[in-house]
Design a protein around this motif. Sequence first.
Motif, short mmCIF file in Angstrom:
data_model
loop_
_atom_site.label_atom_id
_atom_site.label_comp_id
_atom_site.label_asym_id
_atom_site.label_seq_id
_atom_site.Cartn_x
_atom_site.Cartn_y
_atom_site.Cartn_z
N MET A 68 13.07 15.16 -25.09
CA MET A 68 11.71 14.75 -24.94
C MET A 68 10.81 15.93 -25.25
N LYS A 69 9.70 15.63 -25.86
CA LYS A 69 8.67 16.64 -26.12
C LYS A 69 7.48 16.30 -25.23
N ILE A 70 6.98 17.30 -24.55
CA ILE A 70 5.85 17.13 -23.66
C ILE A 70 4.69 17.96 -24.19
N ALA A 71 3.51 17.37 -24.22
CA ALA A 71 2.31 18.10 -24.59
C ALA A 71 1.29 17.91 -23.47
N ASN A 72 0.85 19.02 -22.87
CA ASN A 72 -0.19 18.99 -21.85
C ASN A 72 -1.50 19.26 -22.57
N ILE A 73 -2.36 18.24 -22.65
CA ILE A 73 -3.59 18.33 -23.43
C ILE A 73 -4.79 18.34 -22.49
N SER A 133 1.25 14.02 -22.87
CA SER A 133 1.81 13.20 -23.93
C SER A 133 3.32 13.37 -23.92
N ILE A 134 4.04 12.25 -23.89
CA ILE A 134 5.50 12.26 -23.91
C ILE A 134 5.95 11.67 -25.23
N GLU A 135 6.76 12.42 -25.97
CA GLU A 135 7.27 11.92 -27.23
C GLU A 135 8.78 12.09 -27.28
N VAL A 136 9.42 11.14 -27.93
CA VAL A 136 10.86 11.22 -28.13
C VAL A 136 11.11 12.22 -29.25
N ASP A 137 11.95 13.19 -28.98
CA ASP A 137 12.27 14.22 -29.96
C ASP A 137 13.50 13.79 -30.75
N HIS A 138 13.29 12.92 -31.74
CA HIS A 138 14.38 12.39 -32.56
C HIS A 138 13.83 12.12 -33.96
N LEU A 163 14.92 4.76 -32.96
CA LEU A 163 16.29 4.97 -32.51
C LEU A 163 16.31 5.86 -31.27
N GLY A 164 15.44 6.86 -31.24
CA GLY A 164 15.34 7.72 -30.07
C GLY A 164 14.99 6.94 -28.82
N HIS A 165 14.05 6.00 -28.94
CA HIS A 165 13.68 5.16 -27.79
C HIS A 165 14.86 4.29 -27.36
N GLU A 166 15.59 3.74 -28.32
CA GLU A 166 16.77 2.93 -27.99
C GLU A 166 17.81 3.77 -27.27
N LEU A 167 18.02 5.00 -27.72
CA LEU A 167 19.01 5.88 -27.09
C LEU A 167 18.60 6.23 -25.66
N ILE A 168 17.32 6.49 -25.46
CA ILE A 168 16.85 6.80 -24.10
C ILE A 168 16.99 5.58 -23.21
N SER A 169 16.63 4.42 -23.71
CA SER A 169 16.79 3.19 -22.93
C SER A 169 18.25 2.98 -22.55
N ALA A 170 19.15 3.16 -23.49
CA ALA A 170 20.58 3.01 -23.20
C ALA A 170 21.04 4.06 -22.19
N ALA A 171 20.51 5.27 -22.29
CA ALA A 171 20.91 6.35 -21.39
C ALA A 171 20.53 6.06 -19.95
N ILE A 172 19.45 5.30 -19.75
CA ILE A 172 19.03 5.00 -18.39
C ILE A 172 19.38 3.57 -17.98
N SER A 215 18.72 0.61 -19.37
CA SER A 215 17.63 -0.35 -19.43
C SER A 215 17.58 -1.05 -20.79
N GLU A 216 17.19 -2.31 -20.75
CA GLU A 216 16.95 -3.06 -21.99
C GLU A 216 15.48 -3.43 -22.08
N CYS A 217 14.68 -2.90 -21.17
CA CYS A 217 13.27 -3.26 -21.07
C CYS A 217 12.40 -2.04 -21.39
N GLY A 218 11.54 -2.18 -22.40
CA GLY A 218 10.68 -1.08 -22.80
C GLY A 218 9.73 -0.63 -21.70
N ASP A 219 9.20 -1.59 -20.93
CA ASP A 219 8.30 -1.24 -19.83
C ASP A 219 9.01 -0.41 -18.77
N PHE A 220 10.26 -0.77 -18.47
CA PHE A 220 11.02 0.00 -17.49
C PHE A 220 11.29 1.41 -18.02
#
Length: 174
Positions: free
Chosen positions: A1-6, A16-21, A26-35, A37-42
């Motif tokens: 994850m990339k974090i930017a404090n603005i 700001s939270i961004e997937v570093d992929h 695909l990065g979002h899918e990998l993070i969802s699988a890692a936790i 979850s199949e729900c984007g809101d979760f």
Amino acid sequence: MKIANIRRDDGGLNVSIEVDHPEPSLGHELISAAIGSECGDFTRGTLEALTMAAQKGEGVDERLMNYALSMVYGMHPKDQLEATLGVQMAAVQIATMKAAACLGASKSTQAMEAHERIFNRLARTFAAQMEALKRYRSKGEQRVYVERVNVEKGGQAIVGNVGRRGGEQGENGR
């Protein structure tokens, strides 16, 4: 994850939270699988919760955020409840280590005792969370594995699954 404090014009802070992929979807899918979850809101909510655990001062510490996320990933959560408990456990672990640092830096007996109480409470909470995870994963089942059975001459043994349903009585009425 990339974090930017603005820093905002009003002096507040946006994170700001961004997937570093290379492929963000695909990065979002990998993070969802890692936790688990199949729900984007979760997934979004979980990442936001982890940023709260990774706060350092006003901003969010990117390394601490990735550490917390890796703790949840390391639990291999099977569902959203396990992931939620994992987020709580990551937050408690981070708070415990912060309390340990404050304990070590205490200059007075009063401060030392206060930080020691906080540290002990957090450590006990983490142990209780581990136990809760263990109970949840076992679904309340208790298993006993017998590795070796000796049957003496004239004795009898049963090989296979042996069980008794609750409420049934054996031959002796027990």
